[in-house]
Design a protein around this motif. Sequence first.
Motif, PDB file in Angstrom:
ATOM      1  N   ASN A  30      -4.049  -1.021   0.715  1.00  0.00           N
ATOM      2  CA  ASN A  30      -3.838   0.164  -0.115  1.00  0.00           C
ATOM      3  C   ASN A  30      -3.271  -0.139  -1.502  1.00  0.00           C
ATOM      4  O   ASN A  30      -2.648   0.723  -2.119  1.00  0.00           O
ATOM      5  N   VAL A  31      -3.488  -1.363  -1.968  1.00  0.00           N
ATOM      6  CA  VAL A  31      -3.123  -1.725  -3.339  1.00  0.00           C
ATOM      7  C   VAL A  31      -4.371  -2.283  -4.015  1.00  0.00           C
ATOM      8  O   VAL A  31      -4.990  -3.220  -3.515  1.00  0.00           O
ATOM      9  N   TYR A  50       4.863  -7.728  -5.356  1.00  0.00           N
ATOM     10  CA  TYR A  50       4.780  -6.756  -4.259  1.00  0.00           C
ATOM     11  C   TYR A  50       6.151  -6.256  -3.815  1.00  0.00           C
ATOM     12  O   TYR A  50       6.252  -5.173  -3.232  1.00  0.00           O
ATOM     13  N   ASP A  51       7.194  -7.018  -4.089  1.00  0.00           N
ATOM     14  CA  ASP A  51       8.541  -6.556  -3.758  1.00  0.00           C
ATOM     15  C   ASP A  51       8.918  -5.309  -4.543  1.00  0.00           C
ATOM     16  O   ASP A  51       9.863  -4.599  -4.183  1.00  0.00           O
ATOM     17  N   HIS A  52       8.189  -5.047  -5.608  1.00  0.00           N
ATOM     18  CA  HIS A  52       8.486  -3.898  -6.467  1.00  0.00           C
ATOM     19  C   HIS A  52       7.696  -2.652  -6.074  1.00  0.00           C
ATOM     20  O   HIS A  52       7.785  -1.627  -6.739  1.00  0.00           O
ATOM     21  N   ILE A  53       6.919  -2.764  -4.997  1.00  0.00           N
ATOM     22  CA  ILE A  53       6.232  -1.602  -4.428  1.00  0.00           C
ATOM     23  C   ILE A  53       7.028  -1.190  -3.193  1.00  0.00           C
ATOM     24  O   ILE A  53       7.002  -1.871  -2.167  1.00  0.00           O
ATOM     25  N   GLN A  54       7.753  -0.121  -3.287  1.00  0.00           N
ATOM     26  CA  GLN A  54       8.728   0.229  -2.247  1.00  0.00           C
ATOM     27  C   GLN A  54       8.296   1.453  -1.442  1.00  0.00           C
ATOM     28  O   GLN A  54       7.669   2.368  -1.961  1.00  0.00           O
ATOM     29  N   HIS A  55       8.666   1.426  -0.137  1.00  0.00           N
ATOM     30  CA  HIS A  55       8.383   2.535   0.795  1.00  0.00           C
ATOM     31  C   HIS A  55       6.881   2.801   0.884  1.00  0.00           C
ATOM     32  O   HIS A  55       6.448   3.952   0.936  1.00  0.00           O
ATOM     33  N   ASP A  62      -1.395   6.356   1.422  1.00  0.00           N
ATOM     34  CA  ASP A  62      -1.383   6.477  -0.042  1.00  0.00           C
ATOM     35  C   ASP A  62      -1.646   5.118  -0.677  1.00  0.00           C
ATOM     36  O   ASP A  62      -1.258   4.079  -0.173  1.00  0.00           O
ATOM     37  N   LYS A  63      -2.320   5.160  -1.821  1.00  0.00           N
ATOM     38  CA  LYS A  63      -2.703   3.941  -2.515  1.00  0.00           C
ATOM     39  C   LYS A  63      -1.958   3.794  -3.839  1.00  0.00           C
ATOM     40  O   LYS A  63      -1.606   4.784  -4.478  1.00  0.00           O
ATOM     41  N   GLY A 116       0.273  12.095  -2.906  1.00  0.00           N
ATOM     42  CA  GLY A 116      -1.017  11.447  -3.137  1.00  0.00           C
ATOM     43  C   GLY A 116      -0.889  10.052  -3.721  1.00  0.00           C
ATOM     44  O   GLY A 116       0.195   9.452  -3.754  1.00  0.00           O
ATOM     45  N   ASP A 117      -2.002   9.529  -4.188  1.00  0.00           N
ATOM     46  CA  ASP A 117      -2.043   8.171  -4.727  1.00  0.00           C
ATOM     47  C   ASP A 117      -1.312   8.080  -6.062  1.00  0.00           C
ATOM     48  O   ASP A 117      -1.259   9.042  -6.827  1.00  0.00           O
ATOM     49  N   THR A 118      -0.761   6.906  -6.317  1.00  0.00           N
ATOM     50  CA  THR A 118      -0.208   6.589  -7.629  1.00  0.00           C
ATOM     51  C   THR A 118      -1.268   5.804  -8.381  1.00  0.00           C
ATOM     52  O   THR A 118      -1.743   4.767  -7.898  1.00  0.00           O
ATOM     53  N   VAL A 119      -1.654   6.300  -9.564  1.00  0.00           N
ATOM     54  CA  VAL A 119      -2.778   5.710 -10.290  1.00  0.00           C
ATOM     55  C   VAL A 119      -2.350   5.364 -11.715  1.00  0.00           C
ATOM     56  O   VAL A 119      -1.894   6.227 -12.472  1.00  0.00           O
ATOM     57  N   ILE A 120      -2.484   4.092 -12.056  1.00  0.00           N
ATOM     58  CA  ILE A 120      -2.200   3.604 -13.397  1.00  0.00           C
ATOM     59  C   ILE A 120      -3.541   3.265 -14.037  1.00  0.00           C
ATOM     60  O   ILE A 120      -4.312   2.483 -13.487  1.00  0.00           O
ATOM     61  N   GLY A 121      -3.833   3.846 -15.186  1.00  0.00           N
ATOM     62  CA  GLY A 121      -5.129   3.628 -15.832  1.00  0.00           C
ATOM     63  C   GLY A 121      -5.287   2.230 -16.392  1.00  0.00           C
ATOM     64  O   GLY A 121      -4.567   1.298 -16.011  1.00  0.00           O
ATOM     65  N   ASN A 122      -6.229   2.063 -17.268  1.00  0.00           N
ATOM     66  CA  ASN A 122      -6.488   0.772 -17.913  1.00  0.00           C
ATOM     67  C   ASN A 122      -5.697   0.650 -19.204  1.00  0.00           C
ATOM     68  O   ASN A 122      -5.376   1.653 -19.851  1.00  0.00           O
ATOM     69  N   ASP A 123      -5.345  -0.576 -19.561  1.00  0.00           N
ATOM     70  CA  ASP A 123      -4.663  -0.848 -20.835  1.00  0.00           C
ATOM     71  C   ASP A 123      -3.352  -0.060 -20.933  1.00  0.00           C
ATOM     72  O   ASP A 123      -3.003   0.462 -21.988  1.00  0.00           O
TER      73      ASP A 123
END
Length: 217
Positions: A30-31, A50-55, A62-63, A116-123
């Motif tokens: 899911n990453v 990955y340690d900074h992706i919590q819970h 959720d992704k 829901g999902d956490t989404v970070i775009g490009n750039d």
Amino acid sequence: MTIAPDKNKLYPNENIRTVCYIKNLPSRPNVEIGDYTYYSDNKNSPENFYDHIQHHYEFLGDKLIIGKFCAIAEGVTFIMNGANHRMDGITTYPFNIFAGGWEKVTPTLEQLPFKGDTVIGNDVWLGQNVTIMPGAVMGDGAIVASNSTVVKDIEPYTIVGGNPAKVIKKRFNDETIIALLKLQWWNWDEQQIFDHLEQLVSVHDMDTLKKLLNSVN
């Protein structure tokens, strides 16, 4: 002639071991990470990303989705939906996780808040010690100032900062942003990027930007 760093290497520049392409870390459920997105950590190995992706619990589904060419500074933390407590009762205390009989009030997934999902775009550029809360969606080209907490969606090419993060300003006018979203330079092949590096790192007027759009489409 070399036209691009190797996107499939963990450390594309062996002389800088504080920066790695995080797509090349071992995969995690899911990453999803785009090409050339890097994590920088001057205190610890960047391999600890990955340690900074919590819970982040696989059963919740959720992704965390991060686009291409993102710059992620040290200390950035992604809080996922597993951090949420049930909030419709008298107390938010999670009795069930301590067992000893208290597990009888284990909530169903439907009873827990789910963003829901956490989404970070490009750039996208995330400054040091930024915290991203569950379900936030960040548009392409956005910038988050250091020590900020993102609690809601961010429009493309917008600079935000603070706790909670608020809009500081747009990076460009609306016409330019529309053109940049159409350009989608992050989807170009390596040769196109190499051929247009000077334009990508320079300030443009609309005429120049339109010419660039026409030349690559």
